[in-house]
Write a protein that holds these residues in place. Structure first.
Motif, PDB file in Angstrom:
ATOM      1  N   CYS A   1       0.822  -1.215   0.000  1.00  0.00           N
ATOM      2  CA  CYS A   1       0.000   0.000   0.000  1.00  0.00           C
ATOM      3  C   CYS A   1       0.859   1.270   0.000  1.00  0.00           C
ATOM      4  O   CYS A   1       0.387   2.317  -0.392  1.00  0.00           O
TER       5      CYS A   1
ATOM      6  N   SER B   1      -3.544  -1.241 -10.030  1.00  0.00           N
ATOM      7  CA  SER B   1      -2.873  -2.426 -10.566  1.00  0.00           C
ATOM      8  C   SER B   1      -2.871  -2.403 -12.083  1.00  0.00           C
ATOM      9  O   SER B   1      -3.846  -1.988 -12.707  1.00  0.00           O
TER      10      SER B   1
ATOM     11  N   VAL C   1     -10.293   1.310 -13.051  1.00  0.00           N
ATOM     12  CA  VAL C   1     -10.445   2.172 -11.883  1.00  0.00           C
ATOM     13  C   VAL C   1     -11.921   2.242 -11.472  1.00  0.00           C
ATOM     14  O   VAL C   1     -12.784   2.633 -12.264  1.00  0.00           O
ATOM     15  N   THR C   2     -12.177   1.840 -10.224  1.00  0.00           N
ATOM     16  CA  THR C   2     -13.538   1.896  -9.682  1.00  0.00           C
ATOM     17  C   THR C   2     -13.813   3.298  -9.140  1.00  0.00           C
ATOM     18  O   THR C   2     -12.977   3.859  -8.426  1.00  0.00           O
TER      19      THR C   2
ATOM     20  N   GLU D   1     -17.198   6.587  -4.004  1.00  0.00           N
ATOM     21  CA  GLU D   1     -17.965   7.766  -3.593  1.00  0.00           C
ATOM     22  C   GLU D   1     -17.073   8.714  -2.792  1.00  0.00           C
ATOM     23  O   GLU D   1     -16.382   8.267  -1.867  1.00  0.00           O
ATOM     24  N   ASN D   2     -17.057   9.960  -3.142  1.00  0.00           N
ATOM     25  CA  ASN D   2     -16.208  10.981  -2.500  1.00  0.00           C
ATOM     26  C   ASN D   2     -14.720  10.684  -2.600  1.00  0.00           C
ATOM     27  O   ASN D   2     -13.924  11.254  -1.850  1.00  0.00           O
ATOM     28  N   GLY D   3     -14.347   9.794  -3.451  1.00  0.00           N
ATOM     29  CA  GLY D   3     -12.925   9.442  -3.582  1.00  0.00           C
ATOM     30  C   GLY D   3     -12.211  10.462  -4.465  1.00  0.00           C
ATOM     31  O   GLY D   3     -12.622  10.683  -5.598  1.00  0.00           O
ATOM     32  N   LYS D   4     -11.146  11.046  -3.955  1.00  0.00           N
ATOM     33  CA  LYS D   4     -10.478  12.149  -4.676  1.00  0.00           C
ATOM     34  C   LYS D   4      -9.889  11.673  -6.004  1.00  0.00           C
ATOM     35  O   LYS D   4     -10.163  12.228  -7.057  1.00  0.00           O
TER      36      LYS D   4
ATOM     37  N   SER E   1     -10.053   8.597  -7.606  1.00  0.00           N
ATOM     38  CA  SER E   1     -10.893   7.819  -8.532  1.00  0.00           C
ATOM     39  C   SER E   1     -11.921   8.726  -9.207  1.00  0.00           C
ATOM     40  O   SER E   1     -12.246   8.562 -10.380  1.00  0.00           O
ATOM     41  N   GLN E   2     -12.412   9.748  -8.492  1.00  0.00           N
ATOM     42  CA  GLN E   2     -13.386  10.674  -9.114  1.00  0.00           C
ATOM     43  C   GLN E   2     -12.695  11.511 -10.179  1.00  0.00           C
ATOM     44  O   GLN E   2     -13.268  11.810 -11.216  1.00  0.00           O
TER      45      GLN E   2
ATOM     46  N   SER F   1     -12.544  -4.254  -9.136  1.00  0.00           N
ATOM     47  CA  SER F   1     -11.335  -4.018  -9.934  1.00  0.00           C
ATOM     48  C   SER F   1     -10.157  -4.855  -9.445  1.00  0.00           C
ATOM     49  O   SER F   1      -9.070  -4.800 -10.016  1.00  0.00           O
TER      50      SER F   1
ATOM     51  N   GLU G   1      -3.462  -9.465  -2.554  1.00  0.00           N
ATOM     52  CA  GLU G   1      -3.331  -8.046  -2.865  1.00  0.00           C
ATOM     53  C   GLU G   1      -4.602  -7.345  -2.381  1.00  0.00           C
ATOM     54  O   GLU G   1      -5.648  -7.382  -3.043  1.00  0.00           O
TER      55      GLU G   1
ATOM     56  N   PHE H   1      -5.980  -1.560  -0.235  1.00  0.00           N
ATOM     57  CA  PHE H   1      -6.144  -0.743   0.973  1.00  0.00           C
ATOM     58  C   PHE H   1      -6.415   0.701   0.610  1.00  0.00           C
ATOM     59  O   PHE H   1      -5.873   1.231  -0.352  1.00  0.00           O
ATOM     60  N   ASN H   2      -7.221   1.312   1.445  1.00  0.00           N
ATOM     61  CA  ASN H   2      -7.521   2.721   1.316  1.00  0.00           C
ATOM     62  C   ASN H   2      -6.272   3.496   1.761  1.00  0.00           C
ATOM     63  O   ASN H   2      -5.676   3.178   2.769  1.00  0.00           O
ATOM     64  N   GLN H   3      -5.862   4.489   0.992  1.00  0.00           N
ATOM     65  CA  GLN H   3      -4.621   5.202   1.337  1.00  0.00           C
ATOM     66  C   GLN H   3      -4.871   6.648   1.725  1.00  0.00           C
ATOM     67  O   GLN H   3      -4.112   7.533   1.372  1.00  0.00           O
TER      68      GLN H   3
HETATM   69  C1  LIG Z   1      -1.828  -2.295  -4.133  1.00  0.00           C
HETATM   70  C2  LIG Z   1      -3.123  -1.589  -4.485  1.00  0.00           C
HETATM   71  C3  LIG Z   1      -3.657  -1.738  -5.749  1.00  0.00           C
HETATM   72  C4  LIG Z   1      -4.847  -1.110  -6.079  1.00  0.00           C
HETATM   73  N1  LIG Z   1      -5.361  -1.291  -7.328  1.00  0.00           N
HETATM   74  C5  LIG Z   1      -6.534  -0.711  -7.658  1.00  0.00           C
HETATM   75  C6  LIG Z   1      -7.116  -0.907  -8.962  1.00  0.00           C
HETATM   76  O1  LIG Z   1      -6.559  -1.602  -9.824  1.00  0.00           O
HETATM   77  N2  LIG Z   1      -8.293  -0.293  -9.240  1.00  0.00           N
HETATM   78  C7  LIG Z   1      -8.957   0.484  -8.299  1.00  0.00           C
HETATM   79  O2  LIG Z   1     -10.026   1.018  -8.624  1.00  0.00           O
HETATM   80  N3  LIG Z   1      -8.422   0.688  -7.063  1.00  0.00           N
HETATM   81  C8  LIG Z   1      -7.240   0.125  -6.735  1.00  0.00           C
HETATM   82  N4  LIG Z   1      -6.707   0.338  -5.487  1.00  0.00           N
HETATM   83  C9  LIG Z   1      -7.399   1.295  -4.578  1.00  0.00           C
HETATM   84  C10 LIG Z   1      -6.940   2.726  -4.945  1.00  0.00           C
HETATM   85  O3  LIG Z   1      -5.554   2.851  -4.700  1.00  0.00           O
HETATM   86  C11 LIG Z   1      -7.642   3.828  -4.128  1.00  0.00           C
HETATM   87  O4  LIG Z   1      -7.579   3.490  -2.763  1.00  0.00           O
HETATM   88  C12 LIG Z   1      -9.088   4.033  -4.541  1.00  0.00           C
HETATM   89  O5  LIG Z   1      -9.148   4.420  -5.920  1.00  0.00           O
HETATM   90  C13 LIG Z   1      -9.762   5.138  -3.670  1.00  0.00           C
HETATM   91  O6  LIG Z   1      -9.006   6.308  -3.783  1.00  0.00           O
HETATM   92  P1  LIG Z   1      -9.732   7.733  -3.823  1.00  0.00           P
HETATM   93  O7  LIG Z   1      -8.674   8.787  -3.790  1.00  0.00           O
HETATM   94  O8  LIG Z   1     -10.706   7.777  -4.941  1.00  0.00           O
HETATM   95  O9  LIG Z   1     -10.566   7.738  -2.465  1.00  0.00           O
HETATM   96  P2  LIG Z   1     -10.186   8.531  -1.088  1.00  0.00           P
HETATM   97  O10 LIG Z   1     -10.266  10.002  -1.338  1.00  0.00           O
HETATM   98  O11 LIG Z   1      -8.887   7.963  -0.581  1.00  0.00           O
HETATM   99  O12 LIG Z   1     -11.342   8.038  -0.131  1.00  0.00           O
HETATM  100  C14 LIG Z   1     -12.659   8.639  -0.134  1.00  0.00           C
HETATM  101  C15 LIG Z   1     -13.602   7.900   0.777  1.00  0.00           C
HETATM  102  O13 LIG Z   1     -13.853   6.584   0.273  1.00  0.00           O
HETATM  103  C16 LIG Z   1     -13.462   5.570   1.189  1.00  0.00           C
HETATM  104  N5  LIG Z   1     -12.802   4.552   0.371  1.00  0.00           N
HETATM  105  C17 LIG Z   1     -11.531   4.599  -0.111  1.00  0.00           C
HETATM  106  N6  LIG Z   1     -11.278   3.516  -0.866  1.00  0.00           N
HETATM  107  C18 LIG Z   1     -12.406   2.788  -0.884  1.00  0.00           C
HETATM  108  C19 LIG Z   1     -12.776   1.577  -1.507  1.00  0.00           C
HETATM  109  N7  LIG Z   1     -11.894   0.878  -2.266  1.00  0.00           N
HETATM  110  N8  LIG Z   1     -14.050   1.119  -1.322  1.00  0.00           N
HETATM  111  C20 LIG Z   1     -14.930   1.798  -0.569  1.00  0.00           C
HETATM  112  N9  LIG Z   1     -14.634   2.975   0.060  1.00  0.00           N
HETATM  113  C21 LIG Z   1     -13.398   3.443  -0.082  1.00  0.00           C
HETATM  114  C22 LIG Z   1     -12.507   6.254   2.150  1.00  0.00           C
HETATM  115  O14 LIG Z   1     -12.548   5.660   3.444  1.00  0.00           O
HETATM  116  C23 LIG Z   1     -13.029   7.671   2.174  1.00  0.00           C
HETATM  117  O15 LIG Z   1     -14.093   7.793   3.058  1.00  0.00           O
HETATM  118  C24 LIG Z   1      -5.525  -0.291  -5.125  1.00  0.00           C
HETATM  119  C25 LIG Z   1      -4.969  -0.129  -3.843  1.00  0.00           C
HETATM  120  C26 LIG Z   1      -3.800  -0.771  -3.522  1.00  0.00           C
HETATM  121  C27 LIG Z   1      -3.222  -0.602  -2.149  1.00  0.00           C
END
Ligand SMILES: Cc1cc2nc3c(=O)[nH]c(=O)nc-3n(C[C@H](O)[C@H](O)[C@H](O)COP(=O)(O)OP(=O)(O)OC[C@H]3O[C@@H](n4cnc5c(N)ncnc54)[C@H](O)[C@@H]3O)c2cc1C
Ligand code: FES
Length: 339
Positions: A36, A154, A169-170, A173-176, A178-179, A217, A331, A334-336
């Protein structure tokens, strides 16, 4: 400039101020498992023998109090503060065959297509040298100048001469990040990526049946691993991908897997739907139906990818069916948010 000394070999690598131990080791061509790079999974745990470091912000579940008392730290977030840091590092376990990751590689987005209502397929090509990676590894993607944090994704395809990378890329919701991928990024945009990272890679010498379990994903690294294993030719043992989706419309690239099934006699693709029942599909979550589909996993290598909860539940179910720890590769996505 600081030094990291590896015990027992005595070998040293240099470490820039502010650089993490993980990144310094990688720059020096040495590798430690990591999943992660954000202090959330615990994969990069290493014993620190001498010297001081700043551990940074990490999750308690990734490094227990007992680990800390025994001198372990998470190297993905650890920054050296003394002149030298000595860590336990079994050089014989080093895997120099992995390619050193690079930061800020310039890629252009060549295609963005929705493959399910929530998952976009992103194709990108390198404007420099093709990136060398192992099937199953990941990169990080973001846009620092627009305040979009780099997140791990990945690689779903296999290394190729065009330097093309395919990601799934999934939209969270509110994900910085991925959005941003879903709503702002478009074909023709230049992006900066870092990588390749990770040790979720296949064992080229494996001679056991292989079962891959994925949800959402999480199918991305599995696609890369399965494609590489089947195309490498010599592998004749049964290989199965079991994919879990809520509805039929959430299946990722079912046509590709049907094609692989037709092309490779030892390959089977199974899909299970968790929120609808339909002919031609299994029904229910993988941990629940695994025993019915694969009752004996004692001689099978497992590759599991998806959300951390999915990975944990599948692993528990697999162990009950005889799967051996050393043959289970995971694998967790994890949420980062801690970065
Ligand atoms: C090794 C590794 C490989 C990965 N590969 C992929 C990939 O191939 N495709 C992919 O789409 N993602 C993958 N991910 C997840 C990706 O890195 C991000 O964590 C994900 O896209 C969310 O980031 P964000 O900035 O959109 O959300 P953030 O801004 O980080 O989070 C926004 C909100 O959403 C919640 N949240 C975060 N992640 C998730 C989740 N997965 N499900 C539900 N709620 C969540 C958080 O707690 C927070 O409240 C991978 C992660 C790891 C560690
Ligand atoms: S905790 Fe360091 S790589 Fe996950």
């Amino acid at each position: 400039m600081k030094k990291i000394r590896l015990s027992p070999s005595g070998k040293t690598v240099t470490c820039d101020d502010g650089q993490t131990v993980l990144s310094a080791l990688e720059k020096g061509g040495l590798f430690i498992p990591n999943n992660c790079r954000a202090g959330a999974c615990g994969e990069c745990k290493i014993k620190v023998l001498k010297g001081q470091y700043d551990q940074g912000f990490i999750l308690d579940m990734a490094l227990s109090q007992q680990d800390r008392e025994q001198g372990y730290g998470l190297m993905c977030m650890a920054k050296v503060t003394s002149d030298e840091l000595e860590i336990e590092y079994a050089t014989e376990d080093a895997k120099p065959k992995l390619f050193p990751p690079e930061e800020n590689r310039t890629f252009m987005v060549t295609e963005k297509v929705m493959v399910t209502p929530k998952i976009a397929r992103l194709k990108m090509r390198s404007l420099g040298k093709p990136m060398r990676f192992w099937p199953g590894q990941y990169i990080t993607l973001g846009n620092t100048s627009e305040g979009v944090p780099h997140k791990s994704y990945s690689i779903a395809n296999i290394p190729n001469q065009d330097g093309e990378l395919v990601l799934y890329v999934t939209k969270v919701e509110n994900g910085k990040t991925s959005q941003w991928v879903h709503d702002s990024l478009k074909s023709g945009d230049m992006v900066r990526i870092n990588g390749p990272y990770g040790t979720f890679i296949g064992d080229p010498q494996a001679d056991t049946p292989v079962l891959c379990l994925a949800s959402g994903s999480g199918l991305a690294p599995i696609m890369s691993l399965a494609s590489a294993a089947l195309m490498r030719g010599g592998y004749r043992k049964p290989a199965t991908v079991l994919f879990s989706a809520s509805h039929e419309s959430d299946l990722i690239e079912p046509g590709y897997f049907k094609y692989m099934e037709a092309k490779y006699r030892n390959f089977t693709y199974q899909a299970t739907l968790t929120k609808e029942k339909k002919d031609g599909y299994e029904s229910g979550r993988i941990p629940t139906i695994l025993g019915k589909l694969h009752p004996d996993l004692s001689k099978t290598s497992l590759y599991i990818a998806g959300s951390p909860e999915f990975v944990k539940d599948c692993k528990e179910a697999a162990v009950k069916l005889g799967a051996k720890e050393e043959l289970i590769h995971e694998e967790g996505f994890f949420n980062q948010t801690t970065v």
